[in-house]
Scaffold this active site. Sequence first.
Site, PDB file in Angstrom:
ATOM      1  N   GLU A 117       5.565   5.513  -8.424  1.00  0.00           N
ATOM      2  CA  GLU A 117       5.544   5.634  -9.892  1.00  0.00           C
ATOM      3  C   GLU A 117       5.973   7.053 -10.212  1.00  0.00           C
ATOM      4  O   GLU A 117       5.185   7.991 -10.077  1.00  0.00           O
ATOM      5  CB  GLU A 117       4.131   5.373 -10.434  1.00  0.00           C
ATOM      6  CG  GLU A 117       3.616   3.971 -10.222  1.00  0.00           C
ATOM      7  CD  GLU A 117       4.330   2.945 -11.085  1.00  0.00           C
ATOM      8  OE1 GLU A 117       5.206   3.330 -11.891  1.00  0.00           O
ATOM      9  OE2 GLU A 117       4.028   1.760 -10.935  1.00  0.00           O
TER      10      GLU A 117
ATOM     11  N   GLU B 212       2.762  -1.533 -10.729  1.00  0.00           N
ATOM     12  CA  GLU B 212       1.308  -1.515 -10.784  1.00  0.00           C
ATOM     13  C   GLU B 212       0.893  -2.448 -11.908  1.00  0.00           C
ATOM     14  O   GLU B 212       1.704  -2.819 -12.760  1.00  0.00           O
ATOM     15  CB  GLU B 212       0.807  -0.089 -11.068  1.00  0.00           C
ATOM     16  CG  GLU B 212       1.092   0.850  -9.911  1.00  0.00           C
ATOM     17  CD  GLU B 212       0.399   2.196 -10.010  1.00  0.00           C
ATOM     18  OE1 GLU B 212       0.458   2.820 -11.077  1.00  0.00           O
ATOM     19  OE2 GLU B 212      -0.187   2.623  -8.998  1.00  0.00           O
TER      20      GLU B 212
HETATM   21  P1  NAD Z   1       3.841  15.894  -7.918  1.00  0.00           P
HETATM   22  O1  NAD Z   1       4.926  15.052  -7.399  1.00  0.00           O
HETATM   23  O2  NAD Z   1       3.999  17.357  -7.850  1.00  0.00           O
HETATM   24  O3  NAD Z   1       2.476  15.567  -7.180  1.00  0.00           O
HETATM   25  C1  NAD Z   1       1.955  14.260  -7.158  1.00  0.00           C
HETATM   26  C2  NAD Z   1       1.019  14.107  -5.981  1.00  0.00           C
HETATM   27  O4  NAD Z   1       1.778  14.132  -4.783  1.00  0.00           O
HETATM   28  C3  NAD Z   1      -0.009  15.226  -5.859  1.00  0.00           C
HETATM   29  O5  NAD Z   1      -1.226  14.648  -5.449  1.00  0.00           O
HETATM   30  C4  NAD Z   1       0.572  16.103  -4.768  1.00  0.00           C
HETATM   31  O6  NAD Z   1      -0.393  16.828  -4.059  1.00  0.00           O
HETATM   32  C5  NAD Z   1       1.237  15.081  -3.879  1.00  0.00           C
HETATM   33  N1  NAD Z   1       2.356  15.580  -3.072  1.00  0.00           N
HETATM   34  C6  NAD Z   1       3.215  16.574  -3.374  1.00  0.00           C
HETATM   35  N2  NAD Z   1       4.139  16.689  -2.397  1.00  0.00           N
HETATM   36  C7  NAD Z   1       3.858  15.740  -1.465  1.00  0.00           C
HETATM   37  C8  NAD Z   1       4.454  15.339  -0.241  1.00  0.00           C
HETATM   38  N3  NAD Z   1       5.536  15.956   0.238  1.00  0.00           N
HETATM   39  N4  NAD Z   1       3.908  14.309   0.427  1.00  0.00           N
HETATM   40  C9  NAD Z   1       2.823  13.652  -0.036  1.00  0.00           C
HETATM   41  N5  NAD Z   1       2.212  13.997  -1.191  1.00  0.00           N
HETATM   42  C10 NAD Z   1       2.723  15.020  -1.902  1.00  0.00           C
HETATM   43  O7  NAD Z   1       3.604  15.394  -9.411  1.00  0.00           O
HETATM   44  P2  NAD Z   1       2.626  15.988 -10.490  1.00  0.00           P
HETATM   45  O8  NAD Z   1       3.178  17.304 -10.909  1.00  0.00           O
HETATM   46  O9  NAD Z   1       1.224  15.900 -10.009  1.00  0.00           O
HETATM   47  O10 NAD Z   1       2.774  14.924 -11.668  1.00  0.00           O
HETATM   48  C11 NAD Z   1       3.789  14.966 -12.599  1.00  0.00           C
HETATM   49  C12 NAD Z   1       4.877  13.984 -12.260  1.00  0.00           C
HETATM   50  O11 NAD Z   1       4.324  12.687 -12.068  1.00  0.00           O
HETATM   51  C13 NAD Z   1       5.883  13.837 -13.358  1.00  0.00           C
HETATM   52  O12 NAD Z   1       7.179  13.801 -12.824  1.00  0.00           O
HETATM   53  C14 NAD Z   1       5.542  12.492 -13.972  1.00  0.00           C
HETATM   54  O13 NAD Z   1       6.610  11.864 -14.607  1.00  0.00           O
HETATM   55  C15 NAD Z   1       5.067  11.739 -12.802  1.00  0.00           C
HETATM   56  N6  NAD Z   1       4.189  10.646 -13.233  1.00  0.00           N
HETATM   57  C16 NAD Z   1       4.653   9.347 -13.103  1.00  0.00           C
HETATM   58  C17 NAD Z   1       3.876   8.278 -13.532  1.00  0.00           C
HETATM   59  C18 NAD Z   1       4.346   6.863 -13.407  1.00  0.00           C
HETATM   60  O14 NAD Z   1       3.509   5.984 -13.438  1.00  0.00           O
HETATM   61  N7  NAD Z   1       5.611   6.591 -13.270  1.00  0.00           N
HETATM   62  C19 NAD Z   1       2.618   8.528 -14.063  1.00  0.00           C
HETATM   63  C20 NAD Z   1       2.178   9.846 -14.167  1.00  0.00           C
HETATM   64  C21 NAD Z   1       2.983  10.897 -13.736  1.00  0.00           C
END
Ligand code: NAD
Length: 673
Positions: A435, A647
């Site tokens: 997502e 989801e």
């Molecule tokens: P992020 O990608 O920085 O982090 C998300 C999660 O991934 C965190 O728990 C982080 O610790 C983990 N993570 C980071 N790098 C990783 C790796 N290499 N391997 C495994 N896990 C890793 O995102 P964020 O800043 O927490 O959230 C914002 C982003 O999430 C935005 O781009 C937003 O659009 C997206 N988002 C999408 C949805 C959806 O349902 N499509 C919903 C909410 C947020």
Amino acid sequence: MRRREPEDRRDQLLRAALAALSETGIEAFTLAEVARRADVSPALVVHYFGDRDNLIEATFRQLVERVTTRPIKALADGASPEERLRAFVLEHLNPGELSSEASRAWLSFWGLALHVPALARLQRVHQERMISNLKHELRNLVLPEAVSRIAETIGALIDGFWLRAALASAWKPDVQIPVDWIFAAIERDLASHRLPAGVEAGRAAEAEFETINPATGEVLATIRIDGQAEIDKAVAKAAAAQRDWARTPGVERGRILNRAAQLLVENNERLARLEAQDTGKPIQETIAVDVLSGADCIEYFGGLARTIAGEHHDLGPAAFGYTRREPLGVVAGIGAWNYPIQIACWKSAPALACGNAMLFKPAELTPLTAIELEKIYTQAGLPDGLFQVVQGKAETGQMLSRHPGIAKVSLTGEVGTGKKVMADASATLKLVTLELGGKSALIVFEDADLDEAVSGALLANFYSAGEVCTNGTRVFVHHSVQKAFLAKLKARTEAMIIGDPLDPLTQMGALISQGHMERVLHYIELGQQQGATLLTGGHRVTAGALAKGAFIAPTIFTDCTDDMTIVREEIFGPVMSVLTFEEEEEVVTRANATDLGLAAGIFTNNLTRAHRVIAALEAGTCWINTYNITPIELPFGGNKQSGLGRENGKAAIEYFTQLKTVYVAMDKIDAPY
Ligand code: NAD
């Protein structure tokens, strides 16, 4: 004689009100009495405050400001935590305030707060601020487990002195005595709880991180990071628990989930507050959406658990076949920070309903509510090991996506993270649900109800300070209605209340962190540099206490073009770009001209056009005449680079189960050998 300016007049009336409250008490408190004391007509008091209730509330607001101004300033001035703490307490027991009318008025305030919700809120916020300030300093002095207890004790002592001063009017306290007494007690406690020499609080050790309230800068908690050894242990524990869980009938799994949903609802207020503190989102959102939509999801999948089934295939008299829909085993959920508890529920509910165990890693910026969810599942009767929260940053997430004992990863996060997780998962051929981010289009046609369209655009851009993945940040408005649309949009945006997330009146709180705020401000700068026109907003909000937090005014750009950075990239903040269009085909092409495809929305009253345009839009989740509504019954997810899988809805079952196909022979084998 100088004419009184409105602010002077207001202050004068509030002073008269305070004097009246102090001397004659709440019973005799009337607008006429206040007018008499201020030597003005009652009509003037009505002009400024409307009615008695409003005047009482305004008086107490001012009183709270008055008695907290000096202690807060003392916090800013002290050189060391100990000095600041001492000055803070001393200022709270300032003789000028303690022995004045303020303490008597304060007593009326406490009495009224028991019955008047607006005052109760004010009193609660005041108390919480005091405790939170005390904790902030104590964290630098004592071990974490002693912080709350000492802060609450000091708070209660301060309140006790105010009460005593109010009730015993002849009491002329030598404030140094209570202050010394309090500090002797604190010293004793500090002596037994002082941090070991060499350990400096506030600086996270390698194995820890801090989670911060982005509205105040306050450290909420220090969290231990889970490393490979902890993850291995958690996977083994989950695998052992999952074997029995997979054999537990769906109906029983469902009952446990239903109890968990019920417990979430019962704990809504507490969890909503915690979520508001950890995310900076306004409590009016978290109390209405975050926890309850999580509960709704758990209840939905609790109901579906007993319906999960395979198919039967008649293959003639000699055979039949059937499929079993079986759990995957141990699965992992990795969350983003914008909807922490909701994401934890959206992932764990279908996983558990289908008979899996889940390890869930919340985002490092918002680790707190997932821990509460784990407790709630346990309280609901979920066997130990089936839902375990692991904490950490990207490396811990990576340990999950690479772990051979984990069968699937469901990630909510950025597109770039999704690609890394998918690559890591490929080594063990794990399933992935992703997502990810979006840059969604919201299209307003010329026949739309403009007030509704403006409501939609506001929801699509400023809810949760714009930190919503599905946000419709590219608002395409038909050129013939653009002027009227913008006038309404500007007026309603500028009326939004930005402020303390814990104030129920606040409509927009803080962004998730100072770093993210800087990133959003940079995009705003780019918008201006590249020629977009700022219709409103475009700056930080730093009034009063908000200066400590990551607040940005809701921002709208007009005169945008498709190639601008603010129109192409996900900003994930309260920044809307308005674009103009002429033709339906043109706007569909422009809306689709992105690698992302999470969501889209249109406003029109033309029925056939609505469905024609929706069919042509490349997006996973679409709305007609509304925006950002995501009922659990409907599958949710993105197209193109916005994600993989779905989801919610019955569709989610497919992503947390695998099929086993069984052929059953009913006749002798026709062997050619
Ligand atoms: P992020 O990608 O920085 O982090 C998300 C999660 O991934 C965190 O728990 C982080 O610790 C983990 N993570 C980071 N790098 C990783 C790796 N290499 N391997 C495994 N896990 C890793 O995102 P964020 O800043 O927490 O959230 C914002 C982003 O999430 C935005 O781009 C937003 O659009 C997206 N988002 C999408 C949805 C959806 O349902 N499509 C919903 C909410 C947020």
